[in-house]
Structures are given as structure tokens and as C-alpha cells.
Design a protein around this motif. Sequence first.
Motif, PDB file in Angstrom:
ATOM      1  N   VAL A 158       0.826  -1.204   0.000  1.00 16.55           N
ATOM      2  CA  VAL A 158       0.000   0.000   0.000  1.00 16.55           C
ATOM      3  C   VAL A 158       0.860   1.254   0.000  1.00 16.55           C
ATOM      4  N   HIS A 159       1.927   1.265   0.780  1.00 15.33           N
ATOM      5  CA  HIS A 159       2.780   2.452   0.868  1.00 15.33           C
ATOM      6  C   HIS A 159       3.408   2.796  -0.475  1.00 15.33           C
ATOM      7  N   SER A 160       3.659   1.796  -1.305  1.00 16.53           N
ATOM      8  CA  SER A 160       4.219   2.071  -2.624  1.00 16.53           C
ATOM      9  C   SER A 160       3.239   2.855  -3.491  1.00 16.53           C
ATOM     10  N   MET A 211      -7.767   1.485   0.801  1.00 15.64           N
ATOM     11  CA  MET A 211      -8.854   2.334   0.303  1.00 15.64           C
ATOM     12  C   MET A 211      -8.410   3.792   0.252  1.00 15.64           C
ATOM     13  N   ARG A 212      -7.664   4.228   1.270  1.00 17.85           N
ATOM     14  CA  ARG A 212      -7.181   5.613   1.277  1.00 17.85           C
ATOM     15  C   ARG A 212      -6.205   5.860   0.135  1.00 17.85           C
ATOM     16  N   ASP A 249     -12.154   5.491   5.923  1.00 16.14           N
ATOM     17  CA  ASP A 249     -12.394   6.274   7.140  1.00 16.14           C
ATOM     18  C   ASP A 249     -11.523   7.522   7.168  1.00 16.14           C
ATOM     19  N   ASP A 250     -11.412   8.196   6.018  1.00 14.63           N
ATOM     20  CA  ASP A 250     -10.583   9.387   5.896  1.00 14.63           C
ATOM     21  C   ASP A 250     -11.472  10.571   5.504  1.00 14.63           C
ATOM     22  N   ARG A 251     -12.103  11.168   6.504  1.00 13.40           N
ATOM     23  CA  ARG A 251     -13.040  12.257   6.226  1.00 13.40           C
ATOM     24  C   ARG A 251     -12.335  13.498   5.691  1.00 13.40           C
ATOM     25  N   LEU A 252     -11.072  13.716   6.067  1.00 14.58           N
ATOM     26  CA  LEU A 252     -10.359  14.903   5.601  1.00 14.58           C
ATOM     27  C   LEU A 252     -10.079  14.820   4.102  1.00 14.58           C
TER      28      LEU A 252
END
Length: 462
Positions: A158-160, A211-212, A249-252
Motif C-alpha cells: 500500500v505504501h508504494s 482504500m485511502r 475512514d478518511d473524512r479529511l
Amino acid sequence: MARPVTNAAFEGLLLAAGYGNAHAAFARQLNHAGRNEGAWRYDAASVYWWLRGRRPGEHAQAAMAETLARKLGRPVGVTELGFGAAESIGMCVYPATVDGAIDTAELIWTRLAKQLNQHASGAFDSGKALEAALGWRYDLPDETVSRIGRQQVTSTDVHSLYALADHFTDLDRRHGSGSRHTRAVMADFLVRQVAPMLHGTYTDAVGRDLMRAAATLSGQLAFMSYDAGEHAMAQHHVTLGLRLAKAGDDRLYGAHLLANLATQAVFLGHGREAARLIEAAIDGAGRAPAAVLARLHATAATAYGQSGERRACQLALTKAERALDRTETDPGPRWVGYFSAAHLAGAALRCLGDLHLYTQALRHAPEALTLDSQNTRTRALHTALVAMTYARAGDTDAACNWASKLRQHVAGIQSARVRQRVHELATTLSPQQASPQVNEVLQTLATMPAAIYSKSASRHIR
């Protein structure tokens, strides 16, 4: 202990077609039926979860019906599958479920990869934009996004994706997104690498981060499509990004994407709808870091300015300025780090100009050009905006002086937004074309790579 079957209709069709104990065989047939939609990787685990309540996308349901009809020797309607009303994928509909978002992502990424050379876009749908805002703001959060699939996904994987998103963001800011090559490379990567990851195996924690990351990539592709003038495609990707951000779950970041959608609406002249979108973004962001609030309130100001709401515009500017003053101690997520005093000054220049407050607007002109070197496209946009504001204020000499500086800023930039801004500048100056100075500037603008003129505007340039 296995979960109980909740989709009895689908189970009955599988049994009747001989797939009751052959879920892997059904998945293989399904992958074959959907070979033109992209790299599907459904397997027995996919069938297991469909039987227990997960809802595949519209295109997957169509392939299921086709596969079952072939085995049963009779037509099978999508409504017989037991998944409920079909979602209108590709029509900017906010997906109701995470599975729907994953299938939508694969479909529209595949469509984009196929259509980049077909010059197909479509119109921005402000009604669907507002529906997406409501879905993002008020739908219940997802209880879990964990999944069992063919490919194991780890935090390192994911970090990639974040690193790649940074790379595309940098290319976009430096060169614009008018070139289809960059978007083609990104779409191909999403189809071949990210879509299989979304269909893979991951825990809830890794899944949220995935997902983010996917939302970040979709959001970047949306902004690139918007900059290229592909407005329907941009809206598809913002809507998808909103749903993925919700799952993560990233509302920002969801609020940031909704602000991008509002910015697109302002560009297209939907000021009132843009105001509603950014209001939903600010409401959903809640107690956000100062840098995020500065960006959101700046966008609100441009929406209010275009819709003629002077008091609301000036209040939003004040809130943005106060928030920006606090960013050193409250910086916010890395993706908002681009937003600077120069970006806020550009927003003030735009919205105050829309309100015909030209003297106030031009006070922000010097700061609007104090941009970092990598913000090449923004510098071109702000330079053209300064020139246009002087022209609208009646200061033709200053307008021509700033317009003459544009050539050095548009070189190497491919951007529909820059072209539009240059066109607006030329249209604003055209009534003064009898002036030798203005005529010379118009001739210069007409030869710029970024310039596009309608026939009516180009007739003024001799």
C-alpha cells in the motif's frame, strides 16, 4: 464455522446450473465472460461472499446472468440474481457498498484506458455531484473492509501506491494534464496493479489504508482529467474517490475531494451548486487541521464569489486567512501541503474579481505569484488572472504588461484550464483591439501554445 447464505436466489441459480459445489468453475467462467472489462480475478472466495451478502458491480452481474443463462439454456435477468437494484456504474453514482466501489473502480479505470484516444468525455452532472456529497456525508461508515481474494496485500504494498501518487501529482503541477500519455500510463497502472489489490486478501487495517491510497490515486486522476477538460471522467473519479475515502475512514481527504468537485463546478459556471458542495465538505471535515480548513474556506470563497454572495465570500476569505495563519502549528496531512498563501491570494483575486471588487482583488496580485518553482501551471493561471482582472478594472496598460509575461509561463504546459484562462483574457481585451498595444498582445496570445479561440474571438485579432 461458515456464515449462512443470505442470497437464496443466487444460490438457487448456482444449484440449477450445476455450480452448487463448483464455485471455482463458476468464477472461471465469469472471468472469461468479462474478459473485455479488464483483468477480473474472481474465484471461489468471491462466490462465497456474494452468497453471503456482498454485492458485485453492475458489469459483473451482467456477466453472471450471461454465464448462468448459457448453462440453464434460458434467459436469466439480472434482477433474478438477488442482489437488489442495479447501480448505474459510469453515471457518477456514489456506490452504496465497498464491493460496488471496487467493481466501479475497475470498470471506469478500464474504460479510461480504452477511451483516452477517442476524445470522449461528456458533461458535468451537478445533480449527481450533490447526491455524491450527501452519500459521503451521511451514509453510515463501513463496519469492515477486510476481504479474502487471490492476492495477499500488505502494508508495504500500500505504501508504494502513495509514492506513485506523489510522482503523478508532481508531473501534473509542472506540466499540466493535457497530454494523454501521462493519464494513459496512470490508467494502465490502476487497471493492472491497483484493481487486483482491491480484489485481494487484506485485513481491515490494511484494507482501510488501501482504500485511502486508492482514493488518493483516483482523486489525482480526477484532477488530471479535469485539467484536461474531460469533465465527466473527472466527476466519475471524484465520486469514486469519495466512496473509497469513506471506506478508508478518511473524512479529511473526502472533504478535499469534495472541494475539488466544487472547484470543477466553479470552472464550469455552477456557482450555487459549488457552494452547496463546499458547504458539505466543510461540515464533513469537522474539527480539521488549519491547513485543510484554509483550503476549504478558500474554495468556498470562489463559489460564493461566482454566485454573487458578497458577504459569504468575504467571510469565507477571512476564515481562510485566519486558518492559514495557524498552519505552522497545525499543518495537516501531507496532501494539503501544497496550499500556500499564494494559492489563497489567487482564490481571493478570482472571487473578488467575480464580485467586481477589482481594487480589493488586485491587492492580492503580488502574493498570488509568490509560488514555489514546481507550481508551473498555477503560475500561468495566476498570471493570466492578474492580467484579466486589470483589463476588467479598465487598466489596459497594466493588463497588457501582465499579458505579455504569459508566454514564458505557458511554455511546456498542456492544460485545458490554462487555455481557457488565456481565451478569457483575449476575449476581455478584444473590445480594445484598435489600440496598437492591445492588438500586439492579442497577436502574442494567439500564437501561444496554450491559446484557443472561438471563431468570433479570433476575428478580432488581425
